[in-house]
Design a protein around this motif. Structure first.
Motif, PDB file in Angstrom:
ATOM      1  N   ASN A  44       0.851   8.263  42.697  1.00 27.28           N
ATOM      2  CA  ASN A  44       1.915   7.249  42.774  1.00 27.28           C
ATOM      3  C   ASN A  44       1.507   5.959  42.073  1.00 27.28           C
ATOM      4  O   ASN A  44       2.319   5.335  41.381  1.00 27.28           O
ATOM      5  CB  ASN A  44       2.289   6.982  44.236  1.00 27.28           C
ATOM      6  CG  ASN A  44       2.946   8.179  44.873  1.00 27.28           C
ATOM      7  OD1 ASN A  44       3.999   8.628  44.431  1.00 27.28           O
ATOM      8  ND2 ASN A  44       2.324   8.728  45.903  1.00 27.28           N
ATOM      9  N   GLU A  45       0.242   5.564  42.227  1.00 30.90           N
ATOM     10  CA  GLU A  45      -0.264   4.365  41.553  1.00 30.90           C
ATOM     11  C   GLU A  45      -0.330   4.571  40.047  1.00 30.90           C
ATOM     12  O   GLU A  45      -0.013   3.674  39.268  1.00 30.90           O
ATOM     13  CB  GLU A  45      -1.644   3.992  42.096  1.00 30.90           C
ATOM     14  CG  GLU A  45      -1.611   3.490  43.527  1.00 30.90           C
ATOM     15  CD  GLU A  45      -2.989   3.117  44.049  1.00 30.90           C
ATOM     16  OE1 GLU A  45      -3.798   2.554  43.261  1.00 30.90           O
ATOM     17  OE2 GLU A  45      -3.251   3.398  45.229  1.00 30.90           O
ATOM     18  N   ALA A  48       3.118   4.219  38.653  1.00 32.87           N
ATOM     19  CA  ALA A  48       3.521   2.808  38.625  1.00 32.87           C
ATOM     20  C   ALA A  48       2.917   2.090  37.421  1.00 32.87           C
ATOM     21  O   ALA A  48       3.582   1.278  36.777  1.00 32.87           O
ATOM     22  CB  ALA A  48       3.103   2.123  39.925  1.00 32.87           C
ATOM     23  N   ARG A  49       1.654   2.405  37.090  1.00 35.00           N
ATOM     24  CA  ARG A  49       0.999   1.781  35.935  1.00 35.00           C
ATOM     25  C   ARG A  49       1.725   2.099  34.628  1.00 35.00           C
ATOM     26  O   ARG A  49       1.732   1.294  33.711  1.00 35.00           O
ATOM     27  CB  ARG A  49      -0.457   2.236  35.828  1.00 35.00           C
ATOM     28  CG  ARG A  49      -1.377   1.387  36.675  1.00 35.00           C
ATOM     29  CD  ARG A  49      -2.831   1.645  36.319  1.00 35.00           C
ATOM     30  NE  ARG A  49      -3.368   2.479  37.390  1.00 35.00           N
ATOM     31  CZ  ARG A  49      -4.265   3.433  37.216  1.00 35.00           C
ATOM     32  NH1 ARG A  49      -4.722   3.713  36.038  1.00 35.00           N
ATOM     33  NH2 ARG A  49      -4.700   4.125  38.239  1.00 35.00           N
ATOM     34  N   GLY A  51       4.944   2.751  34.535  1.00 38.88           N
ATOM     35  CA  GLY A  51       6.340   2.367  34.694  1.00 38.88           C
ATOM     36  C   GLY A  51       7.277   3.563  34.833  1.00 38.88           C
ATOM     37  O   GLY A  51       8.451   3.486  34.472  1.00 38.88           O
ATOM     38  N   THR A  54       9.427   7.185  40.488  1.00 39.26           N
ATOM     39  CA  THR A  54       8.897   8.245  41.352  1.00 39.26           C
ATOM     40  C   THR A  54       9.887   8.610  42.447  1.00 39.26           C
ATOM     41  O   THR A  54      10.691   7.781  42.880  1.00 39.26           O
ATOM     42  CB  THR A  54       7.576   7.809  42.020  1.00 39.26           C
ATOM     43  OG1 THR A  54       7.831   6.674  42.840  1.00 39.26           O
ATOM     44  CG2 THR A  54       6.509   7.483  41.001  1.00 39.26           C
TER      45      THR A  54
END
Length: 161
Positions: A44-45, A48-49, A51, A54
């Motif tokens: 998930n991280e 996010a990095r 963009g 999810t």
């Protein structure tokens, strides 16, 4: 350019390899959605990095597997996903997803040894299909053993084997 979704359950190293390859043009695709069945997973991280949107869910919060898979399919369709890539997704897909994306699901097998990390160029791909192959029934040959006459082997007989 293909629109893909990546399904992952854990660390997300394969997801990141795909995201990086899409970002720098090595793969002519855009990751429209990352689907994860573990809310605390590191993937998930990573998403996010990059963009990347999810859909992270807890299967226990749904009445059935079919219910959460219908939600997945709804989100995939909303993003106009053409291809699904399973990158360490640790759940078996049911007919709900398989029928919706027949012949459009690719699997990246999980690396069996952590000492040899999986690299995108070395990964074998397998396409999932609903086509079921009929298994031929074969008769197994019975092995002759000393069990037939119920005598224990002597140490010398064991040594000769």
């Amino acid at each position: 350019m293909k629109t893909i979704a990546v399904f992952a359950s854990g660390n997300g190293s394969n997801f990141e390899a795909l995201a990086a390859a899409c970002a720098d043009g090595r793969i002519a695709a855009r990751i429209a959605l990352m689907v994860c069945d573990k809310p605390g997973a590191f993937v998930n991280e990573r998403a996010a990095r990059y963009g990347i949107p999810t859909f992270t869910f807890n299967p226990k919060e749904y009445p059935s597997k079919a219910d959460y898979e219908r939600e997945i399919v709804r989100r995939l369709r909303a993003e106009r996903v053409e291809l699904i890539c399973l990158a360490g997704y640790m759940r078996i897909l049911s007919d709900v997803v398989l029928e919706a994306y027949r012949d459009r699901i690719v699997n990246i097998p999980v690396s069996y040894t952590h000492s040899e990390p999986t690299r995108l160029g070395m990964i074998s791909y397998a396409v999932f299909c609903l086509k079921k192959k009929k298994k031929k029934k074969t008769k197994k040959k019975k092995k002759k053993s000393n069990q037939a006459n119920k005598r224990p082997l002597t140490s010398q007989q064991n040594y000769k084997r």
